[in-house]
Design a protein around this motif. Structure first.
Motif, mmCIF file in Angstrom:
data_model
loop_
_atom_site.group_PDB
_atom_site.id
_atom_site.type_symbol
_atom_site.label_atom_id
_atom_site.label_comp_id
_atom_site.label_asym_id
_atom_site.label_seq_id
_atom_site.Cartn_x
_atom_site.Cartn_y
_atom_site.Cartn_z
ATOM 1 N N PHE A 73 8.385 6.436 -9.865
ATOM 2 C CA PHE A 73 7.716 7.183 -9.778
ATOM 3 C C PHE A 73 7.651 7.316 -7.804
ATOM 4 N N LEU A 74 6.601 5.894 -7.189
ATOM 5 C CA LEU A 74 5.891 6.013 -5.913
ATOM 6 C C LEU A 74 7.659 5.867 -5.107
ATOM 7 N N ASN A 75 8.534 5.439 -5.524
ATOM 8 C CA ASN A 75 9.358 4.840 -4.554
ATOM 9 C C ASN A 75 10.423 5.748 -4.846
ATOM 10 N N ALA A 76 11.022 6.510 -5.803
ATOM 11 C CA ALA A 76 11.644 7.985 -5.394
ATOM 12 C C ALA A 76 10.906 8.817 -6.136
ATOM 13 N N ASP A 77 9.664 9.215 -6.686
ATOM 14 C CA ASP A 77 10.444 11.296 -7.670
ATOM 15 C C ASP A 77 8.778 11.048 -5.559
ATOM 16 N N LEU A 78 8.369 10.622 -4.731
ATOM 17 C CA LEU A 78 7.136 10.496 -3.751
ATOM 18 C C LEU A 78 7.804 10.545 -2.843
ATOM 19 N N GLY A 79 9.405 9.412 -2.787
ATOM 20 C CA GLY A 79 9.875 9.696 -1.469
ATOM 21 C C GLY A 79 9.301 8.143 -0.230
ATOM 22 N N LEU A 80 8.611 7.084 -1.384
ATOM 23 C CA LEU A 80 7.877 6.627 0.113
ATOM 24 C C LEU A 80 8.812 5.628 0.375
ATOM 25 N N GLY A 81 10.060 5.400 -0.240
ATOM 26 C CA GLY A 81 11.108 4.283 -0.549
ATOM 27 C C GLY A 81 10.694 2.463 -0.979
ATOM 28 N N LEU A 82 11.204 2.385 -1.064
ATOM 29 C CA LEU A 82 11.488 0.621 -0.721
ATOM 30 C C LEU A 82 9.970 -0.016 -0.358
ATOM 31 N N LEU A 83 10.083 0.153 1.173
ATOM 32 C CA LEU A 83 9.921 -1.123 2.109
ATOM 33 C C LEU A 83 7.570 0.059 1.985
ATOM 34 N N LEU A 84 7.819 0.832 2.003
ATOM 35 C CA LEU A 84 6.197 1.146 1.862
ATOM 36 C C LEU A 84 5.474 1.318 1.040
ATOM 37 N N THR A 85 6.513 1.262 -0.391
ATOM 38 C CA THR A 85 5.641 1.624 -1.326
ATOM 39 C C THR A 85 5.503 0.137 -2.217
ATOM 40 N N SER A 86 6.250 -1.277 -1.769
ATOM 41 C CA SER A 86 6.131 -2.402 -1.852
ATOM 42 C C SER A 86 4.591 -2.829 -0.626
ATOM 43 N N LEU A 87 4.792 -2.158 -0.040
ATOM 44 C CA LEU A 87 3.238 -2.334 1.766
ATOM 45 C C LEU A 87 1.947 -2.127 0.703
ATOM 46 N N VAL A 88 2.392 -1.068 0.478
ATOM 47 C CA VAL A 88 1.230 -0.188 -0.069
ATOM 48 C C VAL A 88 0.577 -1.013 -1.439
ATOM 49 N N MET A 89 1.208 -1.171 -2.428
ATOM 50 C CA MET A 89 0.423 -1.554 -3.677
ATOM 51 C C MET A 89 0.538 -3.008 -3.440
ATOM 52 N N ALA A 90 0.728 -3.706 -2.174
ATOM 53 C CA ALA A 90 0.442 -4.929 -1.816
ATOM 54 C C ALA A 90 -0.699 -5.464 -1.649
ATOM 55 N N VAL A 91 -0.830 -4.018 -0.035
ATOM 56 C CA VAL A 91 -2.327 -4.264 -0.336
ATOM 57 C C VAL A 91 -3.735 -3.882 -1.725
ATOM 58 N N LEU A 92 -3.255 -2.965 -1.916
ATOM 59 C CA LEU A 92 -4.210 -2.395 -3.171
ATOM 60 C C LEU A 92 -3.967 -4.024 -4.403
ATOM 61 N N LEU A 93 -3.245 -5.021 -4.447
ATOM 62 C CA LEU A 93 -2.989 -5.692 -5.348
ATOM 63 C C LEU A 93 -4.000 -6.798 -4.269
ATOM 64 N N CYS A 94 -4.257 -7.070 -3.492
ATOM 65 C CA CYS A 94 -4.815 -8.259 -2.829
ATOM 66 C C CYS A 94 -6.086 -8.072 -2.825
ATOM 67 N N ALA A 95 -6.738 -7.002 -2.685
ATOM 68 C CA ALA A 95 -8.001 -6.186 -2.953
ATOM 69 C C ALA A 95 -8.728 -5.667 -3.961
ATOM 70 N N ALA A 96 -7.625 -5.652 -5.315
ATOM 71 C CA ALA A 96 -8.282 -6.176 -6.947
ATOM 72 C C ALA A 96 -8.192 -7.329 -7.229
ATOM 73 N N LEU A 97 -7.464 -8.729 -6.046
ATOM 74 C CA LEU A 97 -7.520 -9.585 -6.634
ATOM 75 C C LEU A 97 -8.596 -10.320 -6.252
ATOM 76 N N ALA A 98 -9.018 -9.905 -4.869
ATOM 77 C CA ALA A 98 -10.356 -10.823 -3.870
ATOM 78 C C ALA A 98 -11.622 -10.134 -4.422
ATOM 79 N N VAL A 99 -11.478 -8.783 -4.921
ATOM 80 C CA VAL A 99 -12.793 -8.955 -6.151
ATOM 81 C C VAL A 99 -12.558 -9.524 -7.249
ATOM 82 N N GLN A 100 -11.383 -10.329 -7.683
ATOM 83 C CA GLN A 100 -11.527 -10.399 -9.564
ATOM 84 C C GLN A 100 -12.136 -11.696 -8.779
ATOM 85 N N VAL A 101 -11.401 -12.997 -8.317
ATOM 86 C CA VAL A 101 -12.135 -13.812 -8.061
ATOM 87 C C VAL A 101 -13.072 -14.124 -7.492
#
Length: 273
Positions: free
Chosen positions: A43-71
């Motif tokens: 959905f993020l890559n194709a439907d919203l047109g973010l592309g693989l690279l931008l989608t990957s960067l955005v989701m990686a940042v969100l994941l790091c934030a979530a893991l920081a809270v979890q840890v």
């Protein structure tokens, strides 16, 4: 005279177990999260047109934030834990997609690479901690091993699922049935033939990723491509709503977790050998 002050807390100090019990609800949410990982990435890559690279960067940042809270938490909180799982599912999917779509790495090779990476993670984890049991995630170091292993299971599951459904041309429905059958075999081996609990858990954990991915593709992809044509938006929204409902129920029912189990009572890696 010896100081009466307590020793400084270390990053490896014990805490309440950070991983939920592998109940039916655990596996249901896990499969739903893997499905969301597949459809949300599309959905993020194709439907919203973010592309693989931008989608990957955005989701990686969100994941790091979530893991920081979890840890930083000292115990299991359903909302934070399952948010991390959903995000790591999306990131694991994107890692494989970047390798195959942007870099042209064959699916069989990505499957092999992530399988080796997962085995090496387990080997180092076992050598360091003497256990791979999810009942023993009571130090920061063990939690780091756990989340690294989870990331590789999602990346491996994505590659394996795509390899079976697309690379081998079996289609989404057949792939779904294949992985469901493999999980059933693991369950039978555990229940009837006393397959090691740790080995059974992690094997099922890996297999639920391509199961969920195949389910997501079957529901979301166009009928011309072998899917049911629901679309990534509807499929992602539906499964996220179910996950949110289950997590709310778990949070409302949550009580103070028990103290960490004695290490001798946990299922140890040595039992595998």
């Amino acid at each position: 005279m010896a100081s009466s002050r307590p020793a400084p807390a270390s990053r490896s100090r014990h805490m309440l177990n950070k991983v939920p019990e592998a109940t039916l609800v655990f596996w249901v949410i896990k499969v739903l999260a893997t499905t969301v990982g597949e459809t949300a990435a599309d959905f993020l890559n194709a439907d919203l047109g973010l592309g693989l690279l931008l989608t990957s960067l955005v989701m990686a940042v969100l994941l790091c934030a979530a893991l920081a809270v979890q840890v930083r938490l000292r115990r299991y909180l359903p909302a934070v834990y399952w948010l991390a799982v959903v995000l790591i599912s999306v990131v694991g999917t994107l890692i494989t997609d970047n390798l195959t779509d942007n870099l042209g790495v064959p699916l069989w090779l990505t499957t092999l690479v992530f399988a080796v990476a997962l085995v090496l993670t387990f080997a180092v984890w076992a050598a360091s901690e003497k256990t791979l049991s999810i009942h023993s995630i009571v130090t920061t170091r063990r939690e780091a091993f756990y989340w690294l292993a989870v990331l590789f299971t999602f990346a491996l599951g994505t590659a394996a699922g795509d390899l079976v459904a697309e690379g081998l041309g079996l289609g989404f429905l057949v792939a779904l049935l294949v992985f469901a059958g493999m999980i059933a075999l693991v369950a039978v081996a555990y229940r009837l033939f006393h397959l090691n609990a740790v080995f059974a858990f992690w094997t099922a954990y890996v297999l639920t990723r391509p199961l969920g991915a195949s389910l997501g593709d079957l529901l979301s992809q166009p009928t011309a491509d072998g899917g049911l044509g629901l679309g990534t938006t509807a499929t992602s929204a539906l499964f996220l709503a179910v996950i949110l409902t289950l997590v709310i129920v778990l949070s409302l029912r949550a009580t103070d977790p028990a103290e960490p189990k004695d290490e001798a009572a946990s299922v140890r890696f040595s039992a595998i050998s």
